[in-house]
Design an enzyme around this catalytic site. Structure first.
Site, PDB file in Angstrom:
ATOM      1  N   LYS A  81     -10.830  -3.337   2.353  1.00 12.37           N
ATOM      2  CA  LYS A  81     -10.344  -2.673   1.138  1.00 12.37           C
ATOM      3  C   LYS A  81     -10.563  -3.580  -0.067  1.00 12.37           C
ATOM      4  O   LYS A  81     -10.364  -4.800   0.019  1.00 12.37           O
ATOM      5  CB  LYS A  81      -8.856  -2.336   1.304  1.00 12.37           C
ATOM      6  CG  LYS A  81      -8.255  -1.510   0.165  1.00 12.37           C
ATOM      7  CD  LYS A  81      -6.809  -1.129   0.461  1.00 12.37           C
ATOM      8  CE  LYS A  81      -6.212  -0.321  -0.677  1.00 12.37           C
ATOM      9  NZ  LYS A  81      -4.823   0.099  -0.409  1.00 12.37           N
ATOM     10  N   SER A 161      -3.515   5.015  -1.087  1.00 11.20           N
ATOM     11  CA  SER A 161      -4.626   4.469  -1.850  1.00 11.20           C
ATOM     12  C   SER A 161      -5.785   3.973  -0.990  1.00 11.20           C
ATOM     13  O   SER A 161      -6.878   3.724  -1.496  1.00 11.20           O
ATOM     14  CB  SER A 161      -4.123   3.295  -2.700  1.00 11.20           C
ATOM     15  OG  SER A 161      -3.662   2.232  -1.861  1.00 11.20           O
ATOM     16  N   SER A 185       0.408   4.077   1.692  1.00 11.97           N
ATOM     17  CA  SER A 185      -1.046   4.031   1.452  1.00 11.97           C
ATOM     18  C   SER A 185      -1.893   3.673   2.662  1.00 11.97           C
ATOM     19  O   SER A 185      -3.116   3.686   2.583  1.00 11.97           O
ATOM     20  CB  SER A 185      -1.353   3.040   0.317  1.00 11.97           C
ATOM     21  OG  SER A 185      -0.993   3.607  -0.919  1.00 11.97           O
TER      22      SER A 185
END
Length: 495
Positions: A81, A161, A185
């Protein structure tokens, strides 16, 4: 083996084939790089692909395997990420304000993975500064869910997210991925994409070198294809870290050993407050199915009460923006990232922040600055922190009564459309996606989302299990029961 079948191996299967020398780390890495090359234009899961670095790391893995020195993740290709600092590699939290930033240091979580032999394929798309539930706030554009409703070509969101992480794992563009969870998330995108995501206990993974959103809520964790793979990844990611004083100094268990253990005699709590008004019938039915699976596996089902649940979402949307407004004050255009010219330093700050931050980030900074301002601090922020203490106490009282884990839905619905007009017009509707997940962050507890079925349109739905502090092992045990009963789900290839 074909490239296609190589990328569909679980981490556990790939690990076995690598060690048996049936496949090389370079072959496996090349298969993933080819898959990214073919699919990323349509899915937008990666914001940077590190092909040369990946091949170099894979070559080093093959050399270690040949010498009998393989690490726990030797040769396993992962996506990272864009919130985790990776030395010399694009790290921008999917924000314009960090344009061109390449850190000179490595986050502790990724350093742990590389020390165990993992291979970095690249950096994954995400909501800007991890603020979002749909992965539509990224400076690099929305990520597209590899799942589509039956008979439809409409693009769906992968959740947020960590949408890039979830989409990449679901579409076989990495063997597993790092992710972060501040209010859901990891778990919400996992539920939207038919993958497994675990948010460990606050303090289980170091936050050092991870771009901060809300420091008292943020926690790193993995997204993987199945429960065993999530256990394997978390074992490598977790550690104490002198550079992060909130990380906890306690041994990291062998999580994989918990997978497949009996849950006979465990007490599973069903919170009555999670039966929210307007909850779709198929979510209610899925939850009941999960209860039946637990009972059939020998667990005792008990109804529990978490009375302060109804205050969790409003309290979260005070605490998280308040911490964000403080954390994001450092992005000013002076030392790194975007810099706009201004007539003086204040003008430069204002222009840089106005140009660098997206709308959702600006919204949360303004909310946070407001609730921390003189005259409102006591009325909002202080009161929200008191509510947080009550939410934490609700869970403590349930666990004190012998409950081992709590079973809830993961999300109030399946994935919705990219650029959904209802969501775009009403930010609160978007925030309600976190209704089942934020309590876990507010209380600092571990939570796992496991695929449990498909909705009427053929889209994945997940169930969530919430555990005692630092008892991720029970979540892997109970999560595996759901996985075995529900089966595994994969999208039909269209990309």
């Amino acid at each position: 083996m074909t490239d296609l079948s190589l990328t569909e191996l679980t981490i556990a299967d790939a690990r076995a084939k690598l060690r048996a020398r049936e496949v090389s780390a370079v072959e496996l890495t090349d298969a993933y790089l080819a898959a990214i090359d073919a699919a990323n234009e349509k899915l937008n899961a990666y914001v940077a692909v590190t092909a040369d670095k990946a091949r170099q790391m894979a070559g080093a893995s093959d050399a270690r395997i040949a010498k009998g020195e393989a690490g726990a993740l030797e040769g396993i290709p992962l996506g990272i990420k864009d919130l985790f600092a990776t030395e010399g590699v694009h790290t921008q939290a999917a924000s314009h304000i960090l344009d061109g930033f390449k850190p000179r240091y490595e986050s502790t979580v990724t350093a742990n993975l590389w020390a165990d032999g993992a291979v970095m394929l690249g950096k994954l798309n995400m909501d800007e500064f991890a603020m979002g539930s749909s992965n539509e706030t990224s400076y690099y554009g929305p990520v597209v869910n590899p799942w589509r409703a039956e008979g439809s070509n409409a693009d769906l969101v992968p959740g947020g997210s960590s949408g890039g992480s979830a989409a990449a794992v679901a579409a076989w563009l990495c063997a597993g991925a790092t992710a972060t969870d501040t209010g859901g998330s990891i778990r919400q995108p996992a539920a939207f994409t038919g993958t497994v995501g675990i948010k460990p206990t606050y303090g289980r993974c170091s936050r050092w070198g991870t771009v901060a959103f809300a420091s008292s809520l943020d926690q790193a964790g993995p997204i993987a294809r199945d429960v065993r793979d999530a256990a394997i990844l978390l074992k490598s990611m977790a550690s104490v870290d002198p550079k992060d004083t909130t990380s906890v100094d306690r041994p990291v268990p062998d999580y994989e050993a918990a997978v497949g253990q009996s849950i006979k005699g465990l007490k599973i709590g069903i919170p009555r407050e999670y039966r929210v008004d307007g909850m779709p019938q198929e979510i209610e039915a899925l939850w009941q199915k999960g209860v039946d699976w637990m009972r059939d596996a020998g667990a005792e089902i008990v109804e529990i009460s978490l009375p302060h649940t109804k205050y969790a979402l409003p309290a979260y949307y005070i605490v998280a923006p308040a911490e964000a407004s403080s954390n994001l004050a450092r992005y000013d255009g002076v030392r790194y990232g975007l810099r706009m010219t201004g007539k003086d330093i204040t003008d430069m700050y204002e222009k840089t922040r106005a140009a660098g931050f997206g709308d959702e980030v600006k919204r949360r900074i303004m909310i946070g600055t407001y609730v921390l301002s003189a005259g409102y601090y006591d009325a909002y922020y202080l009161r929200a922190q008191k509510v947080r203490t009550l939410i934490k106490r609700d869970f403590e009282q349930v666990f004190e009564k012998g409950v081992d884990a709590i079973l809830t839905p993961a999300t109030p619905s399946a994935a919705f459309g990219v650029a959904d007009q209802d969501m775009a017009a009403d930010p609160v509707k978007m925030y309600l996606n976190d209704i089942f997940t934020v309590t876990v962050n507010m209380a600092g507890l571990p939570g796992i989302a496991v695929p449990a079925g498909l909705d009427a349109r053929g889209l994945p739905l997940g169930l969530q299990l919430i555990g005692r502090p630092f008892d991720e092992e029970t979540l892997f045990r109970t999560g595996h029961v759901i996985e075995q009963a529900a089966g595994r789900f994969s999208p039909k290839r269209w990309w």
